[in-house]
Design an enzyme around this catalytic site. Structure first.
Site, PDB file in Angstrom:
ATOM      1  N   CYS A   1       0.817  -1.236  -0.018  1.00  0.00           N
ATOM      2  CA  CYS A   1      -0.035   0.172  -0.079  1.00  0.00           C
ATOM      3  C   CYS A   1       0.852   1.142   0.151  1.00  0.00           C
ATOM      4  O   CYS A   1       2.025   1.289   0.255  1.00  0.00           O
ATOM      5  CB  CYS A   1      -0.942  -0.062   1.254  1.00  0.00           C
ATOM      6  SG  CYS A   1       0.070   0.038   2.770  1.00  0.00           S
TER       7      CYS A   1
ATOM      8  N   CYS B   1       3.347   1.699   2.682  1.00  0.00           N
ATOM      9  CA  CYS B   1       4.672   1.075   2.605  1.00  0.00           C
ATOM     10  C   CYS B   1       5.657   1.842   1.969  1.00  0.00           C
ATOM     11  O   CYS B   1       6.716   1.745   2.290  1.00  0.00           O
ATOM     12  CB  CYS B   1       4.426  -0.214   1.922  1.00  0.00           C
ATOM     13  SG  CYS B   1       3.516  -1.598   2.687  1.00  0.00           S
TER      14      CYS B   1
ATOM     15  N   ASP C   1       7.974 -24.593 -37.680  1.00  0.00           N
ATOM     16  CA  ASP C   1       8.741 -25.616 -36.808  1.00  0.00           C
ATOM     17  C   ASP C   1       7.812 -26.882 -36.441  1.00  0.00           C
ATOM     18  O   ASP C   1       6.569 -26.436 -36.653  1.00  0.00           O
ATOM     19  CB  ASP C   1       9.179 -24.929 -35.545  1.00  0.00           C
ATOM     20  CG  ASP C   1       9.865 -25.937 -34.515  1.00  0.00           C
ATOM     21  OD1 ASP C   1      10.847 -26.729 -34.923  1.00  0.00           O
ATOM     22  OD2 ASP C   1       9.735 -25.806 -33.383  1.00  0.00           O
TER      23      ASP C   1
ATOM     24  N   ASP D   1       8.921 -22.015 -31.479  1.00  0.00           N
ATOM     25  CA  ASP D   1       8.766 -22.060 -30.004  1.00  0.00           C
ATOM     26  C   ASP D   1      10.148 -22.153 -29.109  1.00  0.00           C
ATOM     27  O   ASP D   1      10.360 -21.559 -28.077  1.00  0.00           O
ATOM     28  CB  ASP D   1       7.815 -22.843 -29.453  1.00  0.00           C
ATOM     29  CG  ASP D   1       8.022 -24.260 -29.643  1.00  0.00           C
ATOM     30  OD1 ASP D   1       8.841 -24.766 -30.345  1.00  0.00           O
ATOM     31  OD2 ASP D   1       7.758 -25.144 -28.715  1.00  0.00           O
TER      32      ASP D   1
ATOM     33  N   ASP E   1      15.185 -22.427 -32.537  1.00  0.00           N
ATOM     34  CA  ASP E   1      14.576 -21.439 -33.808  1.00  0.00           C
ATOM     35  C   ASP E   1      15.028 -20.513 -33.648  1.00  0.00           C
ATOM     36  O   ASP E   1      14.821 -19.498 -34.387  1.00  0.00           O
ATOM     37  CB  ASP E   1      13.000 -21.518 -33.633  1.00  0.00           C
ATOM     38  CG  ASP E   1      12.446 -23.183 -33.558  1.00  0.00           C
ATOM     39  OD1 ASP E   1      12.872 -23.802 -34.556  1.00  0.00           O
ATOM     40  OD2 ASP E   1      11.706 -23.376 -32.820  1.00  0.00           O
TER      41      ASP E   1
END
Lengths: 796, 75
Positions: free
Chosen positions: A98, A101, A505, A690, A694
């Site tokens: 908050c 803090c 791929d 992915d 690659d």
């Protein structure tokens, strides 16, 4: 049950019995008690008023010694020296709940001797701290943050991020000025227009002109500075760009209007000056917002690499910078760590994940005498190895520099807007000169001719043209974002619309990347629970795949003894019964006969040397893969498959989805080479992948599309991220790109038609400031409205 | 209406608007809008004590700066 009561510090509620009583206060733990007393002693207890009832995290964590924050290597990496000679660091503070803090952290740090400034951003929890290193050390600052119940760790506030923010702020300031002035100029201009029709005293007109002039000055010279700069760089590179047109148009109009104001006849065009600058500046700002630079990507990649390795010298462990590790040093790698140097194992054994380099998803077992490669990951191996190359010549360095090359070589397809604006700007400037000479030579005098030439520039000055691309791409980006497709840069939408070839791929892109059971052959009457408990012991993808099809038993079996056999399977014993689970090799070695032949991966389960169940596993192809390939081919886009896998499985997938051009057993470099060949043939290539294997291809492709579940590095390198991993999104992203590009073309058409209609009027000398202003606003509105129309159509 | 009055009114309103604009620019440059949460909550922490603290911090900063200037010579 005793009553529940809240801890004075963290406000978490516990039963009264377990709390620590301290006077009238109750604490849930020593940590909270400690923090409370510290804050009272420091006079910071007004924190508790500010924090209200917000619940905090109790500071129970134990931290390791903070003295390593004072190490020179650490300072060198994270601490900057300000020009006054103070030290500055960027920290991320954990545990901020908050705004109280934030207040507490800033106050506590400000109270420290030697801290000059502590500025914490609540939204992203990042803190900027400046201190005098002669008085206080960084470790003490971090100790203080920890003492009051938070934790801090430094991050590398890269220059890129800072300069991007600075640029954004700069634009923001300039736009604020432009908007403020332009809006006020327009009010005054309304009075001018009214006067034009109903008659107005010259003196009043001059007063209004002066007011407009005062307001238009900062717009042209402060907000419009960006166009002067752009025009200058354009001229330096011998390009006539839109900036030049805007700059010359606005400047000429501005000085002409000043001249009109002084000589007190004719119409001033101050409103056009401020409007042109404001509209085109906003368009430019939209472009800047969605830009990323190649260096950002590289930063992010190298940041993920540790900078130090643990080296064994004279029987002691040292943390040594990678560049200082010599050939022949003994490096220690524990399970879960990245291997950063090349070498040969001299002690220990275990599994390594080499998928980064080879794309091979199976873990590879290595023992003493085998070589380890930098860039791979130790799964469960604790080994010592002797380095055979220094870091500079390691496989990892080679890969990083290859990647660097690939990113820099990424082709930049010229955008329609740039291509068009160059011709457009040249044409308008020429037309304007021609108009001037035409009128002048017909004997209309310098002033009259000049005024008409100015009107041509003003009316053509392409607010709508400036907005055409940014507004359209913004629509495209938001359409994508709603569907889980992240385009990292607006310009990519246009490039993607021109796709000629899509490279796919295999593993993880066309397939799910995990083996799944496709067929099972089971003897009736064996206990499935036994098998479930057995395969649960292994993290091997095949075992996990088998586990998926089994039902979770009521009671899981606990084995008396079990053993994992490398690249074979698992053996377990329960009350003298021997259970075997594994591949064909295990069965052969154990002397079991099986008559099962298949192209797929096999998993056998045997009880007391008798096979009771057989599973066939396959990396299953995604459901919509075939449809994707079909649709792409119908659109006239070439589809090819690139994979590091062997021929058999590559062909199986290719045949099933209908791809005829297949390239298999490719290394990351081979993929890159294949892609470069296509690019050299003048094709726009999209790479979909992915994995880390690659990344080279992804980096150099015109567009790299990455699956959201892919590796971090791949996501960093890619241009488009498909968050839901589906091939449907891939198709969708291409469709969005196409729509956006069409929209850009429509927007251009609108603004060009507008110009085609109004420029002849201007050349003929029929344009007054009111017409200029209205046509400018109207064409811009049409462009924005057209873009909104597409957005509305898609959202239905 | 007299032309002079119109001129004066225009001048005054542009001036006032300009002052507001400059204040806004200053605040943006100063980073007061960088953190919207902190900006919105700032009003809660604006007591006398906080002001004193802020002034003290400012003073401390100046002193340290002066001290550093005497000692530190950038090479």
């Amino acid at each position: 049950m005793s009553e529940k009561i809240a801890c004075t510090h963290c406000h978490l509620e516990f039963s009264k019995d377990v709390m620590i009583q301290d006077g009238e206060h109750y604490f849930c733990c020593n940590g909270c008690q400690g923090v409370y007393h510290l804050l009272s002693d420091e006079g910071l207890d007004s924190f508790y008023e500010k924090v209200g009832d917000t619940k905090l995290a109790p500071p129970t964590q134990q931290y390791e010694d903070s003295s390593n924050f004072d190490a020179p290597a650490f300072y060198e990496k994270f601490v900057k020296t300000t020009k006054e000679g103070f030290s500055e660091v960027s920290l991320i503070i954990e545990g901020i709940h908050c705004s109280a803090c934030v207040w507490l952290n800033e106050k506590a740090l400000h109270k420290m001797e030697g801290v000059i400034e502590a500025n914490i951003n609540f939204t992203n929890n990042k803190a900027q701290i400046i201190w005098d290193d002669d008085i206080v050390k960084l470790s003490q600052i971090i100790d203080m943050i920890r003492a009051i119940g938070y934790n801090a760790y430094p991050y590398d506030a890269s220059l890129q991020e800072a300069s991007a923010n600075k640029q954004r702020k700069d634009y923001y300031l300039r736009i604020s000025v432009a908007l403020f002035a332009a809006m006020n100029v327009m009010w005054i201009a309304v009075a001018q227009y009214a006067g034009y029709f109903s008659g107005i005293e010259q003196e009043m007109k001059t007063i209004l002109n002066i007011a407009e002039g005062v307001l238009a000055t900062p717009v042209l010279f402060y907000s419009g500075w960006i166009f002067f700069r752009g025009a200058y760089y354009g001229l330096k590179n011998r390009v006539i760009n839109m900036d030049l047109l805007v700059a010359t148009g606005a400047t000429l109009t501005y000085f002409y209007s000043i001249y009109i104001t002084i000589t007190e006849h004719g119409e001033a065009y101050f409103d056009s000056v401020s409007m042109i600058i404001t509209f085109v500046l906003i368009g430019k700002f939209l472009e800047v917002l969605s830009k990323k630079s190649a260096t950002d990507t590289l930063d992010a990649i190298t940041k993920q690499l540790p900078t130090e390795a643990r080296v064994l010298r004279d029987g002691e462990m040292h943390s040594i910078k990678l560049d200082d590790v010599k050939v022949g040093d003994i490096v220690v790698v524990s399970s879960g760590e990245k291997v950063l140097l090349d070498g040969e194992i001299i002690k220990g054994e275990g599994n390594f994940d080499e998928s980064n380099l080879t794309g091979e998803s199976e873990p590879i077992f290595k023992k003493v005498g085998d070589s380890v490669i930098s860039g791979t990951l130790s799964i469960d191996a604790d080994v010592h190895f002797r380095t055979s190359k220094d870091f500079e010549h390691s496989t990892l360095s080679a890969l990083v520099s290859l990647l660097e090359n690939a990113i820099n070589k990424k082709p930049k397809i010229e955008q329609l807007a740039n291509k068009l604006s160059e011709h457009f700007s040249t044409a308008i400037l020429t037309l304007s000169f021609a108009t001037f000479f035409g009128w002048y030579l017909s004997g209309y005098g310098f002033e009259h001719s000049f005024m008409i030439a100015i009107a041509v520039i003003v009316i053509a000055c392409p607010c709508a043209l400036g907005l055409a691309t940014p507004v359209a791409t913004l629509v495209g980006l938001s359409l994508g974002a709603k569907r889980g497709i992240l385009f990292k840069e607006a310009a990519q939408l246009e490039t993607m619309a021109k796709t000629d070839v899509v490279l796919l791929d295999k593993t993880g892109t066309l397939t799910y990347g995990k083996p799944e059971v496709v067929k099972q052959d089971i003897d009736i009457g064996y206990d499935e629970g036994l098998l479930y408990s057995l395969v649960k012991l292994s993290n091997h993808p095949v075992a996990q795949g088998v586990k998926k099809v089994l039902e979770k038993p009521q009671n899981e079996v606990v084995f008396d003894e079990y053993k994992q056999l490398q690249a074979r399977g698992i053996v377990a014993y329960k009350k003298g019964v021997e259970l075997l689970g594994g591949n064909a090799k295990l069965m052969q070695e154990m002397g079991l006969a099986y008559e099962y032949k298949s192209e797929n991966t096999l998993f056998f389960f045997a009880i007391n040397k008798k096979i009771v169940a057989t599973f066939e596993l396959q990396d299953r192809i995604k459901d919509d893969a075939k449809e994707l390939v079909n649709t792409l081919q119908q659109k006239g886009i070439e589809v090819m498959m690139l994979t590091g896998d062997h021929q058999k499985s590559a062909m199986r997938v290719a045949n099933e989805v209908g791809i005829s051009e297949v390239f298999y057993e490719l290394s990351p470099e081979d993929k890159l080479e294949k892609l470069t060949q296509l690019q050299n043939d003048g094709k726009v290539v999209v790479m979909v992948g992915d994995g880390v294997n690659d990344i080279l291809a992804l980096a150099q492709a015109d567009i790299g599309i990455v699956m959201g579940s892919g590796s971090d590095v791949a996501i960093e390198v890619g241009d488009v991220v498909l968050l839901d991993d589906s091939l449907k999104s891939l198709l969708e992203s291409l469709k969005i790109a196409k729509t956006t590009f069409d929209l850009i073309k429509q927007n251009f058409a609108i603004s060009l038609v507008y110009n085609a209609l109004t420029i002849p009027l201007a050349i003929a000398g029929y344009v007054i400031p009111l017409v200029a202003a209205i046509s400018m606003s109207l064409s811009s509105l049409l462009v924005v409205g057209n873009s909104m129309r597409i957005r509305y159509k898609w959202s239905k | 209406m007299d032309n002079g009055i119109v001129a004066m009114m225009l001048g005054a309103s542009i001036f006032l608007g300009g002052v507001a604009l400059i204040a806004f620019l200053w605040a943006v440059k100063n980073g007061q809008f960088d953190d919207e949460e902190k900006f919105l909550n700032a009003v809660k922490f604006d007591g006398v004590e906080d002001l004193n603290d802020a002034a003290m911090q400012e003073k401390k900063k100046e002193e340290l700066k002066k001290k550093k200037q005497r000692e530190y010579k950038p090479e």
